[in-house]
Scaffold this active site. Structure first.
Site, PDB file in Angstrom:
ATOM      1  N   LYS A   1       0.847  -1.169   0.000  1.00 41.52           N
ATOM      2  CA  LYS A   1       0.000   0.000   0.000  1.00 41.52           C
ATOM      3  C   LYS A   1       0.895   1.236   0.000  1.00 41.52           C
ATOM      4  O   LYS A   1       1.783   1.365   0.827  1.00 41.52           O
ATOM      5  CB  LYS A   1      -0.890  -0.037   1.254  1.00 41.52           C
TER       6      LYS A   1
ATOM      7  N   GLU B   1     -20.294  -4.814   9.853  1.00 38.02           N
ATOM      8  CA  GLU B   1     -21.221  -3.901  10.510  1.00 38.02           C
ATOM      9  C   GLU B   1     -22.366  -4.613  11.217  1.00 38.02           C
ATOM     10  O   GLU B   1     -22.829  -4.158  12.266  1.00 38.02           O
ATOM     11  CB  GLU B   1     -21.787  -2.892   9.499  1.00 38.02           C
TER      12      GLU B   1
ATOM     13  N   ARG C   1     -26.039  -1.068   6.574  1.00 37.32           N
ATOM     14  CA  ARG C   1     -25.836  -2.521   6.623  1.00 37.32           C
ATOM     15  C   ARG C   1     -26.459  -3.159   7.864  1.00 37.32           C
ATOM     16  O   ARG C   1     -26.748  -4.341   7.888  1.00 37.32           O
ATOM     17  CB  ARG C   1     -24.325  -2.831   6.643  1.00 37.32           C
TER      18      ARG C   1
END
Lengths: 578, 578
Positions: free
Chosen positions: B249, B327, B355
């Site tokens: 990353k 979630e 969600r």
């Protein structure tokens, strides 16, 4: 024996007495459910395991969470609810699901699949934080094991660093036979009983997440269950365990064992009253439409036949998908198939559609795709109570941009709405109750966003309603009012979204009344209120108030909640005499 | 090279040219994102893989789905969006996420985690049904791999009987470092590169679901990626493959490689305008309250520091849970910990709370448990566009029984609402935007369901608004109107539910105007409309209309959507001159 049994007495019983207790429980459950309706075969399979759990563990100090919760009948019989047991699932009676409000032995309310592992982890984590000492146990069927929540919970077990017991009650069924790779995997584990080395290798999938795996055992063998649970109870001090057991759905009753799907839920609806079920119309119509339209695919999440799609699935297996209890995944499958030019129909109970809320917004409506949601058991769904009412769907759907919402007034209109849907190139939701009792005379063409006048009144009152149940109440009220010389206009709000602004504006001189089988907020009445804002109109809404709705029949609950011919008539008469 | 590149040209390039192309893409992305804001480090890590995919596969015939979608910048540069690239994430510019409306190379819109596997399975299934022939590919990060949707999709692979390619882009991070057992498992696979036999055993978890597993490879090695993808492309004719790659990353830029969490998303907000972030107040206040109240626990789903809870997590690790991008599971953990007497705070972005809709209904509110939802990035969230706007929360929360909804007018009131929450024994949602710019003078005591009068007018117009953004517009309008000799009453609707019926009824003689940073339907205005039904009141609502809201800054979007001082002032002036 069962009537006044306490936890202490149960623990002093001999094996022989416990076996007799099981037989009594099995007999009481069967007798009661055949009378009151309810979940039969799953509860018969759970008798021995439940008695063994109560024998080995110390409830309510120890905590027991039932996934979905429909299999808790023996638990209820053992925990002081024998005498009320024949009120199960009836208005003001005991619930068919675990309910904290009902007993300290019910520690967590369930109703939708897959929540038990998360719940038991939260309970165990709280125990650790508080420095307390008890056992936390979840009982979960293999059908629920398909749900993504299980994976999310598994994935966090090490992170939460706590110990729980999961009992995987494997009967190869949820309501329908279980599907999916996890199910095949469980089957492999079961078949491997004799081949320990192979099994150990397979069990790695659970161990990977931090569970010790122990299985497979006969869950209907009481003595074996008691011994195994006693052993596992010790291990829980040091680790989390998955105990994999096999039970026979419908155990003890040949007619259940032979057809566990049909006896999963026993309904006591009076069949003679019902002219045509909406689910039947869905199945027939979609099968017919699919003959000419090869783009049509049907998707369900573990309840194909209760949704009426058995025939479709048989006739078009390559265009049918049942993903198991995976409502979110099913929704995205529909959206993505639609991006490739197919015409997906996702059939689902209203209450379970709540699981797909985010995917309806982002995947279906955010991309404005032609997916049709066929929402069964909408409105008050009855005996399953709070967790299963379909009274929120108009509210949580109407707030989503790009979505059209249709509500048929009867099964005939439902058929024509499905025909309409086949050439409708955007997201569409059609919501309907289980039973179709009445067929209205008027059957005009379905035009997007256009309502239908069913009765022309004398211009003073216009009652706007959607759906068969609400319109049936309105028609009954219209008849009563006619006897008082009052002729009301009755309008079928086929489309809750978009609303028929033109027809509404034409009613400016009339006193507008709305009626629906849904919560007020966000429903038909609410949409009309917003449309009328600032226009100084007199409005009255009949819809459900802001509270959870307990179990009961749709008719008695609508009456009690004031969405009824009686209330409508009284309101108008009172207004006349003002 | 990048400016006018076509798929055909790219396929004719030499490795050296392709490497130069990667460098150019990396340079353009860095330069642009540092100017416009956006996702930096994740896109830098994806450059080589994306170029290799375009070299090996045939887009748009082949289909490429990006999970979450924030890592698609190189893909955009390669598919005709080079010249618009500096408009990325800006109003009327190109989206920072895949967007079907923007390019035929974007086949599926994403934004929330975990949907890509379901989407690519649906696309592949549709292909099979239509008898077509192309490749269906999903690129998914290891952070998304925690989400339950992945499991639901995996579980149905054999059932769907189709072939897809999943590229698992493993950088050990979502926004924050990835947590959970699946992540540990992926780490083991990565460490095992040299030990093939051990790796094969571990890979069984994927093979169990029907995928061939192939890994681990260096995703930043362009040549290796091209060779590997070419080989895998052949295999896709016969099987589904998970290709596990490691990428760095922030690859290529030291400041990103060193701090990938801080450079995951680059914000271009003008820091000098912001007095105090709501997230900062959440963290400080909760940490302070937790000192005296041992019941307080904090739960997040993979964005602890952006929510301001870094300090809390450090100080109270035993009372902190970050479950990764799960979630639903997070929501149930809160509910179940509350059944054991704890006081859980679930902090989450508004858009991701969607969600948890079913779990808020069933687990939290259905059991009436004292869980506090701290809803950050509520209202217009800005540059991420349609999939990330927090404009639905008041609507989908207000329809849920037992839930109290509070909206602070500024950061000070937010702090006092959190204090209020600590002794509030029922479900509570507090929603707030990211930035806290203004602090209002009036700070009266928080009393459940009571509103606050911020300005007393001359009795003709009462403007009721909730939240800092809406109230800021209203105050600006009040000032403008004062110049016209009009003094409006301004009311802070701190509680959107329950509304302050008493205060509302006291406003009967006034012309009521509502203002909010939310959709009209189901929001503050809608609730007030329903309360006022039948009372013949003149009402006007300022809220967002029924449409998805594209990217842009909150200020410019509120202006454009008519929730602004300008519109309020104009409306009142026009009404005066009527």
């Amino acid at each position: 024996m069962l009537e006044h049994i306490t936890e202490a007495q149960l623990k002093r019983m001999t094996l022989k007495e416990l076996i007799a207790l099981c037989e009594e429980a099995r007999e009481v459950i069967t007798r009661t459910v055949l009378k009151t309706g309810g979940h039969l075969s799953s509860n018969l399979g759970m008798v021995e395991l439940t008695v063994a759990l109560h024998y080995v563990f110390d409830f309510p100090k120890d905590k027991l969470v039932f996934d979905v919760g429909h299999q808790c009948y023996t638990h209820k019989l053992l925990t002081g609810r024998f005498n009320e047991f024949d009120t199960i699932r009836q208005k003001n009676g005991i619930s068919g699901f675990p309910k904290r409000e009902e007993s300290e032995y019910d520690c967590y309310n369930t109703g939708h699949a897959g929540t038990s592992v998360s719940a038991v982890l939260g309970i165990a984590k709280a125990r650790d934080i508080k420095g307390e000492n008890f056992n936390a146990i979840a009982v979960i069927g293999d059908g629920s094991f398909n749900n993504g929540l299980i994976y999310e919970a598994f994935n966090s077990l090490r992170l939460l660093n706590t110990n729980v017991l999961l009992i995987l009650n494997d009967n190869g069924m949820s309501i329908a036979p279980t599907v999916g790779s996890m199910h095949e995997y469980l089957e492999i584990l079961s078949e491997d009983m004799a081949q320990k080395s192979k099994k150990d290798r397979h069990a790695k999938i659970f161990e990977r997440f931090g569970f010790a795996y122990d299985g497979v055992y006969d869950g209907n063998d009481l003595e074996a269950m008691i011994n195994k649970l006693t052993e596992v109870k010790e291990r829980l001090k040091n680790e989390s365990v998955i105990l994999h057991i096999l039970t026979k759905k419908g155990k003890g009753y040949a007619f259940c064992e032979d057809d566990p799907e049909a006896t999963h839920g026993i309904s006591i609806a009076n069949a003679s009253q019902i002219k045509a079920e909406y689910s039947e119309v869905l199945g027939k119509t979609l099968t017919r439409l699919a003959e000419k339209d090869e783009r049509i695919v049907a998707v369900t999440a573990a309840m194909t036949s209760s949704l009426g799609l058995g025939e479709f699935f048989e006739k078009y297996p390559e265009r049918s998908v049942d993903v198991g209890i995976c409502e979110e995944h099913a929704t995205i499958l529909c959206a993505s198939m639609a991006t490739e030019g197919l015409k997906p129909y996702y059939a689902v109970y209203s209450t379970f559609l709540q699981r797909s809320f985010d995917e309806i917004i982002i995947d279906i409506c955010g991309q404005n795709l032609p997916v049709t949601l066929c929402i069964d058991r909408a409105g008050i769904s009855g005996a399953d109570g709070e967790t299963h009412q379909g009274v929120f769907d108009l509210s949580f759907l109407s707030l989503i941009p790009n979505l059209t919402i249709a509500v048929p007034k009867d099964v005939n209109e439902f058929e024509r709405m499905l025909e309409f849907s086949s050439s409708f190139n955007a997201p569409l939701a059609i919501r309907y109750p289980r039973e179709g009792k009445r067929v209205f005379k008027e059957q005009s063409e379905i035009v997007l966003g256009k309502w239908e006048k069913l009765l022309s009144g004398d211009g003073k009152y216009a009652v706007i309603a959607c759906g068969e149940r609400a319109l049936t109440q309105v028609f009954a009220s219209a008849e009563e009012l006619r006897a008082h010389g009052i002729n009301i206009t009755v309008i079928n709000a086929r489309f809750v979204k978009p609303i028929d602004g033109q027809m509404l504006d034409g009613l400016r001189e009339q006193h507008i009344i709305t009626v629906e089988d849904n919560m007020l907020l966000g429903g038909l009445g609410s949409l009309i209120n917003c449309h009328m804002t600032g226009k100084g109109k007199t409005l009255k809404n009949f819809a459900y108030k802001d509270a959870f709705i307990p179990q009961g029949s749709p008719a008695e609950l609508m009456e009690e909640l004031g969405v009824s011919k009686k209330e409508i008539t009284q309101y108008i008469l009172k207004n006349e005499n003002r």
